[in-house]
Design an enzyme around this catalytic site. Structure first.
Site, PDB file in Angstrom:
ATOM      1  N   SER A  94      28.247  41.966 -52.835  1.00  0.00           N
ATOM      2  CA  SER A  94      27.650  42.199 -54.151  1.00  0.00           C
ATOM      3  C   SER A  94      28.219  41.271 -55.211  1.00  0.00           C
ATOM      4  CB  SER A  94      27.838  43.664 -54.560  1.00  0.00           C
ATOM      5  OG  SER A  94      29.203  44.006 -54.555  1.00  0.00           O
ATOM      6  N   LYS A  95      29.355  40.604 -54.919  1.00  0.00           N
ATOM      7  CA  LYS A  95      29.910  39.568 -55.804  1.00  0.00           C
ATOM      8  C   LYS A  95      30.018  40.019 -57.243  1.00  0.00           C
ATOM      9  CE  LYS A  95      28.335  35.761 -52.797  1.00  0.00           C
ATOM     10  NZ  LYS A  95      27.494  36.469 -51.816  1.00  0.00           N
ATOM     11  N   ARG A  96      30.491  41.250 -57.451  1.00  0.00           N
ATOM     12  CA  ARG A  96      30.651  41.773 -58.796  1.00  0.00           C
ATOM     13  C   ARG A  96      31.822  41.105 -59.507  1.00  0.00           C
ATOM     14  NH1 ARG A  96      25.734  43.520 -57.767  1.00  0.00           N
ATOM     15  NH2 ARG A  96      25.507  45.708 -57.267  1.00  0.00           N
TER      16      ARG A  96
END
Lengths: 272, 272
Positions: A94-96
Protein backbone atom coordinates in the site's frame (compact mmCIF):
# COMPACT_ATOMS: atom_id res chain seq x y z
CA UNK A 1 5.92 -15.80 15.25
CA UNK A 2 7.18 -12.49 13.88
CA UNK A 3 7.40 -11.50 10.24
CA UNK A 4 11.11 -12.15 9.75
CA UNK A 5 10.93 -15.57 11.42
CA UNK A 6 7.87 -16.48 9.37
CA UNK A 7 9.61 -15.37 6.18
CA UNK A 8 12.69 -17.44 6.96
CA UNK A 9 10.48 -20.47 7.56
CA UNK A 10 8.59 -19.93 4.29
CA UNK A 11 11.82 -19.60 2.29
CA UNK A 12 12.85 -23.00 3.67
CA UNK A 13 9.50 -24.79 3.57
CA UNK A 14 8.78 -24.04 -0.08
CA UNK A 15 12.43 -23.75 -1.16
CA UNK A 16 11.32 -20.51 -2.78
CA UNK A 17 12.16 -16.82 -2.92
CA UNK A 18 9.14 -16.11 -5.11
CA UNK A 19 6.56 -13.60 -3.91
CA UNK A 20 3.26 -13.84 -5.78
CA UNK A 21 1.74 -10.40 -6.28
CA UNK A 22 -2.05 -10.15 -6.36
CA UNK A 23 -2.89 -7.24 -8.69
CA UNK A 24 -6.36 -8.18 -9.95
CA UNK A 25 -7.01 -5.91 -12.92
CA UNK A 26 -10.67 -6.53 -13.69
CA UNK A 27 -10.16 -6.03 -17.43
CA UNK A 28 -7.61 -8.86 -17.55
CA UNK A 29 -9.44 -11.44 -15.45
CA UNK A 30 -10.82 -14.56 -17.15
CA UNK A 31 -14.31 -13.69 -18.33
CA UNK A 32 -16.13 -15.83 -15.76
CA UNK A 33 -14.79 -13.62 -12.95
CA UNK A 34 -15.44 -10.19 -14.42
CA UNK A 35 -19.12 -9.82 -13.60
CA UNK A 36 -19.42 -12.07 -10.56
CA UNK A 37 -20.06 -10.07 -7.37
CA UNK A 38 -17.07 -11.69 -5.68
CA UNK A 39 -15.12 -12.44 -8.87
CA UNK A 40 -11.92 -10.81 -7.65
CA UNK A 41 -11.95 -12.91 -4.51
CA UNK A 42 -12.66 -16.10 -6.44
CA UNK A 43 -9.91 -15.35 -8.97
CA UNK A 44 -7.33 -14.57 -6.30
CA UNK A 45 -8.33 -17.63 -4.28
CA UNK A 46 -7.68 -19.88 -7.27
CA UNK A 47 -4.33 -18.19 -7.91
CA UNK A 48 -3.41 -18.61 -4.25
CA UNK A 49 -4.36 -22.28 -4.18
CA UNK A 50 -2.42 -22.90 -7.41
CA UNK A 51 0.79 -21.22 -6.22
CA UNK A 52 0.87 -21.57 -2.42
CA UNK A 53 3.31 -24.46 -2.57
CA UNK A 54 5.72 -22.37 -4.65
CA UNK A 55 5.71 -19.00 -2.88
CA UNK A 56 7.52 -17.45 0.07
CA UNK A 57 4.93 -14.65 0.31
CA UNK A 58 1.73 -13.27 -1.17
CA UNK A 59 1.45 -9.55 -1.83
CA UNK A 60 -1.96 -8.04 -2.62
CA UNK A 61 -1.74 -4.57 -4.16
CA UNK A 62 -4.50 -2.59 -2.48
CA UNK A 63 -4.88 -0.05 -5.31
CA UNK A 64 -6.63 -2.61 -7.52
CA UNK A 65 -9.20 -3.21 -4.80
CA UNK A 66 -9.61 0.46 -3.87
CA UNK A 67 -10.31 1.46 -7.48
CA UNK A 68 -13.28 -0.91 -7.52
CA UNK A 69 -14.56 -0.37 -3.98
CA UNK A 70 -13.62 -4.01 -3.39
CA UNK A 71 -12.04 -3.75 0.07
CA UNK A 72 -14.49 -6.37 1.27
CA UNK A 73 -13.09 -8.87 -1.22
CA UNK A 74 -9.55 -7.99 -0.11
CA UNK A 75 -10.58 -8.67 3.50
CA UNK A 76 -11.86 -12.10 2.42
CA UNK A 77 -8.67 -12.84 0.48
CA UNK A 78 -6.53 -11.95 3.47
CA UNK A 79 -8.71 -14.01 5.81
CA UNK A 80 -8.45 -16.96 3.45
CA UNK A 81 -4.66 -16.65 3.26
CA UNK A 82 -4.31 -16.52 7.03
CA UNK A 83 -6.58 -19.53 7.49
CA UNK A 84 -5.48 -21.79 4.64
CA UNK A 85 -1.79 -20.84 4.47
CA UNK A 86 -0.84 -19.42 7.86
CA UNK A 87 2.83 -20.25 7.31
CA UNK A 88 3.12 -17.97 4.25
CA UNK A 89 3.67 -14.24 4.97
CA UNK A 90 0.97 -11.85 3.77
CA UNK A 91 2.34 -8.50 2.60
CA UNK A 92 -0.06 -5.63 2.04
CA UNK A 93 1.37 -3.45 -0.71
CA UNK A 94 0.00 0.00 0.00
CA UNK A 95 3.10 2.26 0.19
CA UNK A 96 1.56 4.52 2.80
CA UNK A 97 3.38 7.48 4.32
CA UNK A 98 1.90 10.12 6.60
CA UNK A 99 2.34 11.98 9.90
CA UNK A 100 2.38 9.88 13.08
CA UNK A 101 -1.29 10.16 14.06
CA UNK A 102 -2.34 9.22 10.53
CA UNK A 103 0.29 6.50 10.12
CA UNK A 104 -1.20 4.81 13.17
CA UNK A 105 -4.53 4.59 11.34
CA UNK A 106 -2.80 3.05 8.31
CA UNK A 107 -1.06 0.55 10.61
CA UNK A 108 -4.47 -0.43 11.96
CA UNK A 109 -5.71 -0.84 8.41
CA UNK A 110 -2.84 -3.12 7.40
CA UNK A 111 -2.31 -5.15 10.55
CA UNK A 112 -5.70 -5.25 12.31
CA UNK A 113 -8.18 -4.97 9.47
CA UNK A 114 -6.36 -7.04 6.86
CA UNK A 115 -4.18 -9.04 9.23
CA UNK A 116 -1.07 -8.45 7.13
CA UNK A 117 2.28 -9.74 8.36
CA UNK A 118 4.02 -6.78 6.73
CA UNK A 119 3.17 -3.60 4.88
CA UNK A 120 5.05 -1.45 2.38
CA UNK A 121 5.65 2.21 3.34
CA UNK A 122 7.20 5.29 1.76
CA UNK A 123 10.17 6.91 3.51
CA UNK A 124 9.58 10.46 2.21
CA UNK A 125 8.01 11.75 5.45
CA UNK A 126 10.71 10.28 7.67
CA UNK A 127 10.96 8.54 11.03
CA UNK A 128 7.69 9.48 12.70
CA UNK A 129 5.82 8.29 9.60
CA UNK A 130 7.11 4.73 10.18
CA UNK A 131 7.40 4.51 13.97
CA UNK A 132 3.68 3.87 14.59
CA UNK A 133 3.92 0.62 12.62
CA UNK A 134 6.60 -0.65 15.01
CA UNK A 135 4.08 -0.85 17.84
CA UNK A 136 2.88 -4.10 16.26
CA UNK A 137 6.09 -5.86 17.24
CA UNK A 138 5.41 -9.10 15.41
CA UNK A 139 4.81 -7.36 12.06
CA UNK A 140 7.13 -6.14 9.33
CA UNK A 141 7.67 -2.73 7.73
CA UNK A 142 8.98 -2.78 4.18
CA UNK A 143 10.40 0.62 3.21
CA UNK A 144 10.62 1.86 -0.39
CA UNK A 145 14.30 2.32 -1.24
CA UNK A 146 15.06 1.94 -4.97
CA UNK A 147 11.93 1.36 -7.00
CA UNK A 148 11.70 -0.53 -10.26
CA UNK A 149 9.92 2.12 -12.34
CA UNK A 150 11.63 4.51 -14.79
CA UNK A 151 10.74 7.64 -12.78
CA UNK A 152 12.28 6.11 -9.68
CA UNK A 153 15.51 7.86 -10.58
CA UNK A 154 13.94 11.34 -10.36
CA UNK A 155 14.48 11.52 -6.61
CA UNK A 156 16.17 8.27 -5.62
CA UNK A 157 19.22 8.89 -7.75
CA UNK A 158 19.87 12.46 -6.64
CA UNK A 159 23.35 12.66 -5.15
CA UNK A 160 23.64 13.42 -1.44
CA UNK A 161 27.20 13.63 -0.10
CA UNK A 162 28.42 11.73 -3.13
CA UNK A 163 25.90 8.92 -2.80
CA UNK A 164 22.45 8.50 -4.33
CA UNK A 165 19.46 9.19 -2.09
CA UNK A 166 18.30 5.58 -2.09
CA UNK A 167 21.54 4.54 -0.39
CA UNK A 168 20.88 7.10 2.34
CA UNK A 169 17.47 5.55 2.81
CA UNK A 170 19.05 2.09 3.08
CA UNK A 171 21.54 3.41 5.63
CA UNK A 172 18.84 5.21 7.63
CA UNK A 173 16.74 2.05 7.82
CA UNK A 174 19.73 -0.16 8.69
CA UNK A 175 21.09 2.23 11.35
CA UNK A 176 17.90 3.52 12.93
CA UNK A 177 14.51 2.31 11.81
CA UNK A 178 15.45 -1.38 12.07
CA UNK A 179 16.24 -1.17 15.79
CA UNK A 180 13.69 -3.91 16.53
CA UNK A 181 14.55 -6.01 13.50
CA UNK A 182 11.17 -5.43 11.83
CA UNK A 183 12.34 -3.82 8.57
CA UNK A 184 12.86 -4.87 4.98
CA UNK A 185 13.48 -2.76 1.87
CA UNK A 186 12.00 -2.50 -1.62
CA UNK A 187 14.70 -2.58 -4.31
CA UNK A 188 13.74 -3.07 -7.94
CA UNK A 189 15.04 -5.91 -10.09
CA UNK A 190 15.52 -3.45 -12.92
CA UNK A 191 18.71 -2.21 -11.23
CA UNK A 192 20.85 -5.21 -10.17
CA UNK A 193 23.94 -3.13 -9.40
CA UNK A 194 21.88 -1.10 -7.03
CA UNK A 195 20.54 -4.23 -5.34
CA UNK A 196 24.16 -5.13 -4.66
CA UNK A 197 24.89 -1.67 -3.24
CA UNK A 198 21.88 -1.96 -0.93
CA UNK A 199 22.83 -5.49 0.12
CA UNK A 200 26.28 -4.22 1.09
CA UNK A 201 24.69 -1.56 3.30
CA UNK A 202 22.00 -3.61 5.03
CA UNK A 203 23.64 -6.98 5.70
CA UNK A 204 21.06 -9.76 6.01
CA UNK A 205 17.96 -7.53 5.90
CA UNK A 206 15.28 -8.98 3.59
CA UNK A 207 14.70 -7.26 0.27
CA UNK A 208 11.37 -7.16 -1.54
CA UNK A 209 12.28 -7.10 -5.22
CA UNK A 210 9.63 -6.18 -7.78
CA UNK A 211 10.38 -5.80 -11.46
CA UNK A 212 10.94 -9.29 -12.86
CA UNK A 213 8.30 -10.65 -15.20
CA UNK A 214 6.22 -7.94 -16.84
CA UNK A 215 8.69 -5.21 -15.87
CA UNK A 216 11.63 -7.00 -17.50
CA UNK A 217 14.22 -7.39 -14.72
CA UNK A 218 16.94 -10.02 -15.16
CA UNK A 219 16.51 -12.94 -12.74
CA UNK A 220 20.10 -14.16 -12.74
CA UNK A 221 21.57 -10.70 -12.18
CA UNK A 222 18.97 -9.99 -9.51
CA UNK A 223 19.66 -13.15 -7.53
CA UNK A 224 23.44 -12.83 -7.73
CA UNK A 225 23.25 -9.25 -6.54
CA UNK A 226 20.72 -9.72 -3.76
CA UNK A 227 21.32 -13.11 -2.17
CA UNK A 228 22.64 -13.34 1.35
CA UNK A 229 25.36 -15.76 2.46
CA UNK A 230 22.63 -18.34 3.13
CA UNK A 231 21.25 -17.95 -0.40
CA UNK A 232 18.04 -16.27 0.73
CA UNK A 233 17.30 -12.67 1.82
CA UNK A 234 14.89 -11.89 -1.03
CA UNK A 235 11.19 -11.85 -1.82
CA UNK A 236 11.31 -11.64 -5.61
CA UNK A 237 7.89 -10.51 -6.74
CA UNK A 238 6.04 -11.39 -9.89
CA UNK A 239 2.44 -10.28 -10.35
CA UNK A 240 1.13 -9.87 -13.88
CA UNK A 241 3.33 -12.57 -15.49
CA UNK A 242 1.76 -15.13 -13.14
CA UNK A 243 -1.81 -13.83 -12.80
CA UNK A 244 -2.30 -13.44 -16.54
CA UNK A 245 -0.08 -16.29 -17.77
CA UNK A 246 -1.12 -17.51 -21.21
CA UNK A 247 -2.56 -21.04 -20.97
CA UNK A 248 -0.82 -23.75 -23.00
CA UNK A 249 -2.32 -27.03 -24.17
CA UNK A 250 -5.35 -27.80 -22.01
CA UNK A 251 -4.37 -25.51 -19.14
CA UNK A 252 -6.81 -23.17 -17.45
CA UNK A 253 -5.60 -19.83 -16.04
CA UNK A 254 -4.74 -21.35 -12.66
CA UNK A 255 -2.63 -24.15 -14.16
CA UNK A 256 -0.87 -21.59 -16.34
CA UNK A 257 -0.23 -19.42 -13.29
CA UNK A 258 1.17 -22.42 -11.44
CA UNK A 259 3.44 -23.33 -14.35
CA UNK A 260 4.87 -19.81 -14.64
CA UNK A 261 5.28 -19.59 -10.87
CA UNK A 262 7.18 -22.90 -10.85
CA UNK A 263 9.37 -21.80 -13.79
CA UNK A 264 10.13 -18.55 -11.99
CA UNK A 265 10.91 -20.30 -8.71
CA UNK A 266 13.31 -22.64 -10.53
CA UNK A 267 14.91 -19.81 -12.48
CA UNK A 268 15.55 -18.03 -9.20
CA UNK A 269 16.85 -21.16 -7.47
CA UNK A 270 19.27 -21.88 -10.31
CA UNK A 271 21.32 -18.86 -9.23
CA UNK A 272 21.07 -18.95 -5.44
CA UNK B 1 -14.38 23.75 -14.22
CA UNK B 2 -10.92 22.50 -13.34
CA UNK B 3 -9.42 22.26 -9.87
CA UNK B 4 -7.35 25.45 -9.97
CA UNK B 5 -10.24 27.53 -11.33
CA UNK B 6 -12.58 26.08 -8.72
CA UNK B 7 -10.07 26.80 -5.97
CA UNK B 8 -9.66 30.40 -7.12
CA UNK B 9 -13.44 30.83 -7.10
CA UNK B 10 -13.73 29.33 -3.60
CA UNK B 11 -11.00 31.61 -2.24
CA UNK B 12 -13.02 34.56 -3.51
CA UNK B 13 -16.54 33.35 -2.70
CA UNK B 14 -15.84 32.60 0.96
CA UNK B 15 -13.02 35.14 1.39
CA UNK B 16 -11.13 32.25 2.91
CA UNK B 17 -7.87 30.35 2.64
CA UNK B 18 -8.98 27.83 5.25
CA UNK B 19 -9.08 24.15 4.32
CA UNK B 20 -11.12 22.05 6.75
CA UNK B 21 -9.55 18.64 7.25
CA UNK B 22 -11.87 15.72 7.96
CA UNK B 23 -9.92 13.31 10.17
CA UNK B 24 -12.69 11.51 12.09
CA UNK B 25 -10.97 9.73 14.96
CA UNK B 26 -13.74 7.55 16.38
CA UNK B 27 -12.40 7.86 19.91
CA UNK B 28 -12.71 11.65 19.82
CA UNK B 29 -16.17 11.93 18.26
CA UNK B 30 -19.07 13.17 20.38
CA UNK B 31 -20.54 10.14 22.09
CA UNK B 32 -23.75 10.08 20.03
CA UNK B 33 -21.75 9.33 16.88
CA UNK B 34 -19.43 6.62 18.17
CA UNK B 35 -21.75 3.64 18.01
CA UNK B 36 -24.10 4.73 15.23
CA UNK B 37 -23.62 2.65 12.05
CA UNK B 38 -23.10 5.81 10.00
CA UNK B 39 -21.81 7.96 12.84
CA UNK B 40 -18.70 9.10 10.97
CA UNK B 41 -20.80 10.27 8.05
CA UNK B 42 -23.25 12.10 10.31
CA UNK B 43 -20.45 13.76 12.26
CA UNK B 44 -18.62 14.90 9.13
CA UNK B 45 -21.86 16.11 7.55
CA UNK B 46 -22.54 18.35 10.54
CA UNK B 47 -18.98 19.69 10.48
CA UNK B 48 -19.29 20.36 6.74
CA UNK B 49 -22.61 22.18 7.12
CA UNK B 50 -21.22 24.25 10.00
CA UNK B 51 -18.07 25.33 8.17
CA UNK B 52 -18.91 25.34 4.45
CA UNK B 53 -19.35 29.12 4.38
CA UNK B 54 -15.88 29.59 5.84
CA UNK B 55 -13.75 27.13 3.87
CA UNK B 56 -11.92 27.18 0.54
CA UNK B 57 -11.65 23.36 0.53
CA UNK B 58 -12.52 20.20 2.44
CA UNK B 59 -9.91 17.51 2.86
CA UNK B 60 -10.92 14.07 4.11
CA UNK B 61 -7.97 11.97 5.33
CA UNK B 62 -8.66 8.49 4.01
CA UNK B 63 -6.59 6.70 6.67
CA UNK B 64 -9.23 7.34 9.32
CA UNK B 65 -11.84 5.68 7.14
CA UNK B 66 -9.60 2.80 6.03
CA UNK B 67 -8.73 1.88 9.61
CA UNK B 68 -12.42 1.34 10.34
CA UNK B 69 -13.50 -0.23 7.05
CA UNK B 70 -15.60 2.91 6.58
CA UNK B 71 -14.96 3.61 2.89
CA UNK B 72 -18.72 3.51 2.32
CA UNK B 73 -19.16 6.43 4.70
CA UNK B 74 -16.36 8.32 2.95
CA UNK B 75 -18.16 7.77 -0.36
CA UNK B 76 -21.32 9.26 1.16
CA UNK B 77 -19.41 12.23 2.59
CA UNK B 78 -17.84 12.95 -0.80
CA UNK B 79 -21.19 12.60 -2.55
CA UNK B 80 -22.77 15.00 -0.06
CA UNK B 81 -19.99 17.54 -0.56
CA UNK B 82 -20.31 17.41 -4.34
CA UNK B 83 -24.07 17.79 -4.17
CA UNK B 84 -24.50 20.35 -1.38
CA UNK B 85 -21.33 22.41 -1.93
CA UNK B 86 -20.25 21.87 -5.54
CA UNK B 87 -18.30 25.14 -5.56
CA UNK B 88 -15.93 24.03 -2.77
CA UNK B 89 -13.00 21.82 -3.84
CA UNK B 90 -12.83 18.33 -2.40
CA UNK B 91 -9.30 17.12 -1.73
CA UNK B 92 -8.72 13.45 -0.97
CA UNK B 93 -5.71 13.21 1.33
CA UNK B 94 -4.22 9.81 0.61
CA UNK B 95 -0.55 10.51 -0.27
CA UNK B 96 -0.39 7.64 -2.75
CA UNK B 97 2.72 6.82 -4.76
CA UNK B 98 3.27 3.78 -6.97
CA UNK B 99 4.35 2.60 -10.42
CA UNK B 100 2.29 3.80 -13.38
CA UNK B 101 -0.12 0.88 -13.73
CA UNK B 102 -0.89 1.03 -10.02
CA UNK B 103 -1.04 4.82 -9.88
CA UNK B 104 -3.78 4.67 -12.47
CA UNK B 105 -5.85 2.54 -10.09
CA UNK B 106 -5.29 5.07 -7.31
CA UNK B 107 -6.35 7.86 -9.67
CA UNK B 108 -9.56 5.96 -10.33
CA UNK B 109 -10.07 5.60 -6.60
CA UNK B 110 -9.64 9.33 -5.94
CA UNK B 111 -11.31 10.85 -8.98
CA UNK B 112 -13.94 8.32 -10.12
CA UNK B 113 -14.90 6.54 -6.92
CA UNK B 114 -14.75 9.48 -4.51
CA UNK B 115 -15.16 12.25 -7.07
CA UNK B 116 -12.29 14.26 -5.59
CA UNK B 117 -11.23 17.49 -7.28
CA UNK B 118 -7.64 16.83 -6.20
CA UNK B 119 -5.57 14.19 -4.46
CA UNK B 120 -2.33 14.27 -2.49
CA UNK B 121 0.56 12.15 -3.82
CA UNK B 122 4.11 11.29 -2.76
CA UNK B 123 6.96 12.22 -5.13
CA UNK B 124 9.37 9.47 -4.01
CA UNK B 125 8.71 7.21 -7.01
CA UNK B 126 9.06 9.99 -9.56
CA UNK B 127 7.38 11.11 -12.76
CA UNK B 128 5.60 7.97 -13.92
CA UNK B 129 4.02 7.66 -10.47
CA UNK B 130 2.20 10.98 -10.97
CA UNK B 131 1.57 11.05 -14.72
CA UNK B 132 -1.46 8.74 -14.64
CA UNK B 133 -3.34 11.28 -12.51
CA UNK B 134 -2.88 13.91 -15.22
CA UNK B 135 -5.19 12.00 -17.56
CA UNK B 136 -8.07 13.46 -15.55
CA UNK B 137 -7.39 16.93 -16.93
CA UNK B 138 -9.89 18.80 -14.77
CA UNK B 139 -8.44 17.44 -11.53
CA UNK B 140 -5.55 18.48 -9.31
CA UNK B 141 -2.44 16.66 -8.09
CA UNK B 142 -1.00 17.91 -4.82
CA UNK B 143 2.58 16.70 -4.39
CA UNK B 144 4.26 16.29 -1.00
CA UNK B 145 7.18 18.70 -0.82
CA UNK B 146 8.06 19.80 2.73
CA UNK B 147 5.90 18.07 5.30
CA UNK B 148 4.93 19.44 8.71
CA UNK B 149 6.05 16.50 10.85
CA UNK B 150 9.35 16.30 12.79
CA UNK B 151 10.68 13.36 10.73
CA UNK B 152 10.04 15.28 7.53
CA UNK B 153 13.63 16.50 7.73
CA UNK B 154 15.08 12.98 7.52
CA UNK B 155 14.92 12.97 3.72
CA UNK B 156 13.51 16.34 2.71
CA UNK B 157 16.35 18.31 4.24
CA UNK B 158 19.19 16.24 2.77
CA UNK B 159 21.40 18.52 0.69
CA UNK B 160 21.51 17.94 -3.07
CA UNK B 161 23.79 20.28 -4.99
CA UNK B 162 23.75 22.68 -2.06
CA UNK B 163 19.96 22.76 -1.76
CA UNK B 164 17.63 20.65 0.36
CA UNK B 165 15.76 17.84 -1.38
CA UNK B 166 12.34 19.45 -0.91
CA UNK B 167 13.46 22.39 -3.07
CA UNK B 168 14.41 19.97 -5.83
CA UNK B 169 10.93 18.51 -5.58
CA UNK B 170 9.42 21.99 -5.86
CA UNK B 171 11.60 22.72 -8.89
CA UNK B 172 10.77 19.38 -10.52
CA UNK B 173 7.04 19.99 -10.12
CA UNK B 174 7.28 23.59 -11.33
CA UNK B 175 9.47 22.77 -14.34
CA UNK B 176 8.01 19.43 -15.46
CA UNK B 177 5.06 17.88 -13.67
CA UNK B 178 2.98 21.06 -13.81
CA UNK B 179 3.01 21.23 -17.61
CA UNK B 180 -0.81 21.17 -17.69
CA UNK B 181 -1.23 23.46 -14.70
CA UNK B 182 -2.77 20.73 -12.53
CA UNK B 183 -0.28 20.73 -9.64
CA UNK B 184 -0.08 22.11 -6.14
CA UNK B 185 2.40 21.35 -3.35
CA UNK B 186 2.21 20.35 0.31
CA UNK B 187 4.41 22.57 2.49
CA UNK B 188 4.03 22.48 6.27
CA UNK B 189 3.21 25.52 8.37
CA UNK B 190 5.79 24.41 10.89
CA UNK B 191 8.53 25.76 8.59
CA UNK B 192 7.58 29.29 7.39
CA UNK B 193 11.03 30.04 5.94
CA UNK B 194 10.72 26.98 3.81
CA UNK B 195 7.26 28.01 2.64
CA UNK B 196 8.91 31.21 1.41
CA UNK B 197 11.66 29.27 -0.37
CA UNK B 198 9.05 27.12 -2.11
CA UNK B 199 6.93 30.14 -3.02
CA UNK B 200 9.99 31.71 -4.67
CA UNK B 201 10.49 28.59 -6.78
CA UNK B 202 6.92 27.88 -7.85
CA UNK B 203 5.43 31.32 -8.54
CA UNK B 204 1.66 31.32 -8.21
CA UNK B 205 1.22 27.57 -7.73
CA UNK B 206 -1.21 26.78 -4.89
CA UNK B 207 0.22 25.41 -1.65
CA UNK B 208 -1.62 23.07 0.68
CA UNK B 209 -0.33 23.97 4.14
CA UNK B 210 -0.99 21.62 7.06
CA UNK B 211 0.43 22.15 10.51
CA UNK B 212 -1.48 25.05 12.05
CA UNK B 213 -3.83 24.25 14.92
CA UNK B 214 -2.94 21.00 16.69
CA UNK B 215 0.50 20.88 15.10
CA UNK B 216 1.43 24.37 16.34
CA UNK B 217 2.39 26.27 13.17
CA UNK B 218 2.37 30.09 13.33
CA UNK B 219 -0.46 31.57 11.24
CA UNK B 220 1.04 35.03 10.70
CA UNK B 221 4.44 33.69 9.65
CA UNK B 222 2.77 31.12 7.41
CA UNK B 223 0.58 33.63 5.60
CA UNK B 224 3.36 36.18 5.12
CA UNK B 225 5.63 33.49 3.70
CA UNK B 226 3.15 31.78 1.45
CA UNK B 227 0.79 34.41 0.03
CA UNK B 228 0.91 35.27 -3.63
CA UNK B 229 0.78 38.81 -4.99
CA UNK B 230 -3.02 38.52 -5.00
CA UNK B 231 -3.08 37.52 -1.32
CA UNK B 232 -4.17 33.97 -2.00
CA UNK B 233 -2.25 30.89 -3.20
CA UNK B 234 -2.79 28.81 -0.07
CA UNK B 235 -5.09 26.17 1.35
CA UNK B 236 -4.21 26.39 5.04
CA UNK B 237 -5.46 23.23 6.65
CA UNK B 238 -6.79 22.72 10.12
CA UNK B 239 -8.31 19.39 11.11
CA UNK B 240 -8.28 18.41 14.77
CA UNK B 241 -8.50 21.97 16.17
CA UNK B 242 -11.80 22.42 14.34
CA UNK B 243 -13.28 18.92 14.53
CA UNK B 244 -12.68 18.57 18.24
CA UNK B 245 -13.06 22.21 19.28
CA UNK B 246 -14.05 22.55 22.93
CA UNK B 247 -17.62 23.90 23.20
CA UNK B 248 -18.07 27.15 25.10
CA UNK B 249 -21.26 28.39 26.78
CA UNK B 250 -24.20 26.54 25.25
CA UNK B 251 -22.37 25.48 22.08
CA UNK B 252 -22.61 22.00 20.66
CA UNK B 253 -19.62 20.47 18.81
CA UNK B 254 -20.71 21.91 15.45
CA UNK B 255 -21.10 25.45 16.76
CA UNK B 256 -17.69 25.13 18.42
CA UNK B 257 -16.21 23.91 15.14
CA UNK B 258 -17.78 26.84 13.30
CA UNK B 259 -16.44 29.32 15.85
CA UNK B 260 -12.87 27.97 15.62
CA UNK B 261 -13.08 27.84 11.82
CA UNK B 262 -14.22 31.46 11.74
CA UNK B 263 -11.47 32.52 14.15
CA UNK B 264 -8.92 30.73 12.03
CA UNK B 265 -10.24 32.22 8.80
CA UNK B 266 -10.02 35.69 10.34
CA UNK B 267 -6.57 35.10 11.79
CA UNK B 268 -5.40 34.10 8.31
CA UNK B 269 -7.12 37.04 6.62
CA UNK B 270 -5.55 39.52 9.07
CA UNK B 271 -2.18 38.86 7.42
CA UNK B 272 -3.06 38.47 3.74
Amino acid sequence: MNFITKLNAAWAANDSLLCVGLDPDIERLPVQFRDAPDGIYQFCKEIIDATAGLACAFKPQIAYFAALAAEGQLERICAYLREAYPHIPLILDSKRGDIGATAKQYAREAYDRYGADAVTVSPYMGSDSVEPYMEWQDRGVIVLCRTSNPGGSDLQFLQVDGKPLYQHVAQLVADKWNANGQCALVVGATFPEEIRAVRDIVGEMPLLIPGIGAQGGDIEATVRAGRTTSGTGMMINSSRAILYAKPQGGEDFAAAARRVAEETRQAINAHR
